[in-house]
Design an enzyme around this catalytic site. Sequence first.
Site, PDB file in Angstrom:
ATOM      1  N   ALA A 231       0.854  -1.229  -0.140  1.00 51.47           N
ATOM      2  CA  ALA A 231      -0.099  -0.019   0.171  1.00 51.47           C
ATOM      3  C   ALA A 231       0.944   1.225  -0.027  1.00 51.47           C
ATOM      4  O   ALA A 231       1.209   1.810  -1.169  1.00 51.47           O
ATOM      5  CB  ALA A 231      -1.187  -0.170   1.229  1.00 51.47           C
ATOM      6  N   ARG A 232       1.224   1.762   1.101  1.00 48.85           N
ATOM      7  CA  ARG A 232       2.116   2.925   1.235  1.00 48.85           C
ATOM      8  C   ARG A 232       3.440   2.613   2.445  1.00 48.85           C
ATOM      9  O   ARG A 232       2.730   2.176   3.583  1.00 48.85           O
ATOM     10  CB  ARG A 232       1.155   4.009   1.603  1.00 48.85           C
ATOM     11  CG  ARG A 232       0.549   4.635   0.256  1.00 48.85           C
ATOM     12  CD  ARG A 232       1.455   5.133  -0.782  1.00 48.85           C
ATOM     13  NE  ARG A 232       0.907   5.667  -1.988  1.00 48.85           N
ATOM     14  CZ  ARG A 232       0.480   5.107  -3.060  1.00 48.85           C
ATOM     15  NH1 ARG A 232       0.707   3.987  -3.054  1.00 48.85           N
ATOM     16  NH2 ARG A 232      -0.035   5.687  -4.131  1.00 48.85           N
ATOM     17  N   ASP A 256       6.880  -3.695  -0.665  1.00 49.85           N
ATOM     18  CA  ASP A 256       6.777  -3.008  -1.954  1.00 49.85           C
ATOM     19  C   ASP A 256       7.077  -1.587  -1.819  1.00 49.85           C
ATOM     20  O   ASP A 256       7.392  -0.807  -2.799  1.00 49.85           O
ATOM     21  CB  ASP A 256       5.773  -3.432  -2.784  1.00 49.85           C
ATOM     22  CG  ASP A 256       5.668  -2.803  -4.362  1.00 49.85           C
ATOM     23  OD1 ASP A 256       6.669  -3.121  -5.023  1.00 49.85           O
ATOM     24  OD2 ASP A 256       4.796  -1.981  -4.641  1.00 49.85           O
ATOM     25  N   GLU A 261      11.399   6.813  -0.597  1.00 48.80           N
ATOM     26  CA  GLU A 261      11.637   6.011  -1.799  1.00 48.80           C
ATOM     27  C   GLU A 261      12.620   6.772  -2.645  1.00 48.80           C
ATOM     28  O   GLU A 261      12.383   7.801  -3.102  1.00 48.80           O
ATOM     29  CB  GLU A 261      10.380   5.385  -2.250  1.00 48.80           C
ATOM     30  CG  GLU A 261       9.513   4.573  -1.361  1.00 48.80           C
ATOM     31  CD  GLU A 261       8.367   4.083  -2.264  1.00 48.80           C
ATOM     32  OE1 GLU A 261       7.670   3.402  -1.779  1.00 48.80           O
ATOM     33  OE2 GLU A 261       8.160   4.817  -3.378  1.00 48.80           O
ATOM     34  N   HIS A 280       8.467  -0.711  -5.187  1.00 50.84           N
ATOM     35  CA  HIS A 280       7.156   0.249  -5.532  1.00 50.84           C
ATOM     36  C   HIS A 280       6.713  -0.199  -7.010  1.00 50.84           C
ATOM     37  O   HIS A 280       6.309   0.633  -7.986  1.00 50.84           O
ATOM     38  CB  HIS A 280       7.253   1.461  -5.246  1.00 50.84           C
ATOM     39  CG  HIS A 280       5.789   2.095  -4.837  1.00 50.84           C
ATOM     40  ND1 HIS A 280       5.783   3.058  -4.130  1.00 50.84           N
ATOM     41  CD2 HIS A 280       4.649   1.830  -5.535  1.00 50.84           C
ATOM     42  CE1 HIS A 280       4.667   3.585  -4.078  1.00 50.84           C
ATOM     43  NE2 HIS A 280       3.861   2.527  -4.871  1.00 50.84           N
TER      44      HIS A 280
END
Length: 320
Positions: A231-232, A256, A261, A280
């Site tokens: 998700a985040r 992910d 990032e 991501h």
Amino acid sequence: MKAVLHYRASPGFRARLDAAAPPWLRVTIVADNDRVSLVRELADTTVLLHVLEAVTADLLAAAPRLLLVQKIGVGVNTIDLDAARAHGVGVANMPGTNTQAVVELTLALMLAALRRLPTLDRSVREGRGWSLDRAMFDGVGELGGRTVGLVGWGAVARRLAPVLVALGATVVYTARRPAPDAVAAWRPLDELLAIADIVSLHVPLTAETAGMLNAAALARMKPGAILVNTARGGLVDERALAEALRTGRVRAAALDVFAEEPPAAGHALVSTDATVLSPHVAWLTPETLDRSLAVAIENCRRLRAGERLLHEVVPPRRRF
């Protein structure tokens, strides 16, 4: 009409864009790390096709002709919505376009963490695969028979749940309220954390959800559970997660997304064997891009024709 795609697009993405764009739409591609070119191109741009790099108030101020920020994806936490309103710039997203891709990578990450696939892959490449310490296999397992807790009940969770059930897992979920059509059982978050062998996050990043998996929440997880996050990154207190992995309270994390990032060199979640990581890209498949381009081009057409946008988050003050 000029649009700027702010993304380091692959050759395949560029080809898809060229094939899909109508004659009246001219798309310029700017790499997501090229701020100078972005500011230059925004001077006469009508639509910004936004992926992940933040759309800030300063960026919007540098785009006097901008009418729409079209998110390629769902989450709009990377867009300053208040600044967009102040500048009269519309914002739209595209729910559902990446659901299948995110479901499939979420499942892949669960299985990779359960079976320790990165460790196995590395050991074979290094010539150690058939001499691994057999004790390592005491810490692997099957998805069938385990309880998977889905935090959130949006499109991804709703599509993932029946797949998990088909594989033999018990699925529970938490959301603001129980859903009448759910194939899984609703539980309050604290109870879900206590009973789930795998906790998978599927909520947007908001002021309410930021840091929801903090040290206290991680301590309430079932000992030896696995955390999956597609998700985040900001949903998780990464320092607390690194400590929970170090102590073994959380057996593994499959991630992910990260709070920042890319993560910094030496980041604790990168430097441990207890994580399975991807950069991501849960959303990123050719099929997702085809669906996304269709929505983006339709919204450009609607903006040009003075029609209401699909999935409008912030309405534009004026049309093309």
